[in-house]
Design an enzyme around this catalytic site. Structure first.
Site, PDB file in Angstrom:
ATOM      1  N   LYS A  54       0.833  -1.206   0.000  1.00 38.76           N
ATOM      2  CA  LYS A  54       0.000   0.000   0.000  1.00 38.76           C
ATOM      3  C   LYS A  54       0.866   1.255   0.000  1.00 38.76           C
ATOM      4  O   LYS A  54       0.577   2.223  -0.716  1.00 38.76           O
ATOM      5  CB  LYS A  54      -0.928   0.003   1.232  1.00 38.76           C
ATOM      6  CG  LYS A  54      -2.050  -1.023   1.133  1.00 38.76           C
ATOM      7  CD  LYS A  54      -2.822  -1.189   2.438  1.00 38.76           C
ATOM      8  CE  LYS A  54      -3.864  -2.300   2.298  1.00 38.76           C
ATOM      9  NZ  LYS A  54      -4.615  -2.590   3.533  1.00 38.76           N
ATOM     10  N   GLN A  98      -4.665  -1.066   9.831  1.00 35.21           N
ATOM     11  CA  GLN A  98      -4.608  -2.406   9.243  1.00 35.21           C
ATOM     12  C   GLN A  98      -5.205  -3.436  10.197  1.00 35.21           C
ATOM     13  O   GLN A  98      -4.873  -3.488  11.373  1.00 35.21           O
ATOM     14  CB  GLN A  98      -3.140  -2.745   8.905  1.00 35.21           C
ATOM     15  CG  GLN A  98      -2.956  -4.038   8.142  1.00 35.21           C
ATOM     16  CD  GLN A  98      -3.527  -4.000   6.726  1.00 35.21           C
ATOM     17  OE1 GLN A  98      -3.665  -2.941   6.119  1.00 35.21           O
ATOM     18  NE2 GLN A  98      -3.862  -5.154   6.191  1.00 35.21           N
ATOM     19  N   ASP A 124     -11.195   3.199   4.151  1.00 42.72           N
ATOM     20  CA  ASP A 124     -11.619   1.792   4.130  1.00 42.72           C
ATOM     21  C   ASP A 124     -13.137   1.669   4.005  1.00 42.72           C
ATOM     22  O   ASP A 124     -13.650   0.587   3.695  1.00 42.72           O
ATOM     23  CB  ASP A 124     -11.228   1.103   5.447  1.00 42.72           C
ATOM     24  CG  ASP A 124      -9.906   0.347   5.341  1.00 42.72           C
ATOM     25  OD1 ASP A 124      -9.643  -0.234   4.276  1.00 42.72           O
ATOM     26  OD2 ASP A 124      -9.177   0.334   6.344  1.00 42.72           O
TER      27      ASP A 124
HETATM   28  N1  GUN Z   1      -6.838  -6.272   6.388  1.00 36.69           N
HETATM   29  C1  GUN Z   1      -7.106  -7.024   5.287  1.00 36.69           C
HETATM   30  N2  GUN Z   1      -7.746  -6.288   4.355  1.00 36.69           N
HETATM   31  C2  GUN Z   1      -7.900  -5.050   4.886  1.00 36.69           C
HETATM   32  C3  GUN Z   1      -8.476  -3.840   4.396  1.00 36.69           C
HETATM   33  O1  GUN Z   1      -9.006  -3.768   3.274  1.00 36.69           O
HETATM   34  N3  GUN Z   1      -8.393  -2.772   5.234  1.00 36.69           N
HETATM   35  C4  GUN Z   1      -7.830  -2.849   6.465  1.00 36.69           C
HETATM   36  N4  GUN Z   1      -7.817  -1.751   7.237  1.00 36.69           N
HETATM   37  N5  GUN Z   1      -7.287  -3.953   6.951  1.00 36.69           N
HETATM   38  C5  GUN Z   1      -7.322  -5.044   6.154  1.00 36.69           C
END
Ligand code: GUN
Length: 313
Positions: A54, A98, A124
């Site tokens: 990311k 995350q 998100d």
């Molecule tokens: N963990 C796995 N996928 C995601 C996501 O799309 N967003 C977040 N914040 N954590 C994750």
């Protein structure tokens, strides 16, 4: 039959291309690039990889992403403090914590954290406000993985309107928002889960079948109507050689991958489904790259909306 592969990596690259000029225009007008704050707590191996990807993808499209690391022993209060500081920091348009958080924080920790993120920075789409707006069909920031699936289906010419879409999985992060987004595309939507009776009878009705179960190769050929579009949201790392040998036929390049690396990433859909489905998202290279592309799209969208420039979208 051998399914047409839906190339998520290509669609993700084209979404990122479209974001670059938007990020540039924003930076020129605002005097700073769109900013994304990523909070990572502890040392979850898969999360380390996702977060690294990311951060790199953000800088590639001209966003400024900064990582805020907290130790495994951090408390829920420490995470909430970090989020509250990012909420009021003008340099950050997007906040991502995350998931998963360390299990010692308790089962409600993730929701407690999502509850305090400023909805305007909720890239998100996990806050209650944004979940509510999504259910009413007027979201600005929708969850990245399901939004990525919709973008992929649209760009690959898969008709959603009037189709029967079946979603396996009812998580707040994927299953529920996926069902909402398909509904807004005028699909007839069925949500299946662990208590669903006679799952194959329902999934075999699907024109579009979305697997978001979190179980390796869970969806098998007998779950799939011939010619259906199958979307595989799963990302499961398999390290057991017997399991890998049972999944892939002799001569498969995936077996060579396993021999080289000692693991392979497998989705929630069994590889043999490719013989029944009409179209299929591969793992890796299907939904995964779209999740990151949509995260960056949400970051740029949040930056523009916070500045009052939403009209440029
Ligand atoms: N963990 C796995 N996928 C995601 C996501 O799309 N967003 C977040 N914040 N954590 C994750």
């Amino acid at each position: 039959m051998s399914a047409r592969l839906l190339d998520g990596a290509r669609v993700a690259a084209s979404i990122r291309e479209q974001l670059r000029p938007r990020a540039e225009v924003f930076a020129a007008r605002a005097g700073r690039p769109p900013g994304l704050g990523i909070v990572l707590v502890g040392t979850h191996a898969a999360s380390e990889i996702y977060v690294r990807n990311k951060l790199k993808a953000a800088s590639d499209v001209g966003c400024r992403a900064e990582l805020f690391r907290l130790p495994e022993r951090a408390t829920l209060a420490d995470v909430l403090d970090t989020v509250r500081r990012l909420n009021i920091d003008e340099a950050f348009d997007g906040i991502l914590v995350q998931d998963p958080l360390p299990s010692a924080m308790g089962s409600g920790a993730s929701q407690a954290v999502f509850d305090v993120i400023d909805p305007a920075k909720d890239v998100d789409g996990f806050t209650p406000i944004n979940a509510g707006l999504l259910s009413q069909g007027r979201s600005v920031l929708a969850p990245c993985t399901p939004s990525g699936v919709i973008a992929l289906l649209q760009r690959e010419g898969i008709a959603m309107s009037g189709s029967h879409a079946v979603v396996i999985g009812r998580s707040d992060i994927v299953g529920k928002p996926m069902a909402m987004l398909l509904l807004h595309q005028h699909a007839t939507v069925t949500i299946c889960h662990s208590r669903t009776r006679d799952l194959p009878a329902l999934t075999r009705q699907a024109d579009i079948l979305v697997a978001a179960v979190g179980r390796t190769a869970f969806v098998r050929p007998e779950h799939v109507k011939p010619g259906a579009t199958v979307v595989d949201v799963g990302i499961n790392r398999v390290t057991d050689s017997g399991e890998v040998a049972a999944l892939f036929p002799e001569g498969s390049p995936r077996l060579a991958d396993f021999a080289r690396r000692g693991s392979v990433v497998v989705g929630d859909v069994h590889p043999a489904v490719a013989e029944v489905a009409g179209a299929l998202t591969p793992v890796p290279g299907g939904v995964g790259p779209l999740t990151i592309a949509l995260l960056l799209q949400n970051t740029v969208t949040a930056a523009e909306a916070r500045a009052g420039w939403s009209a440029s979208r």
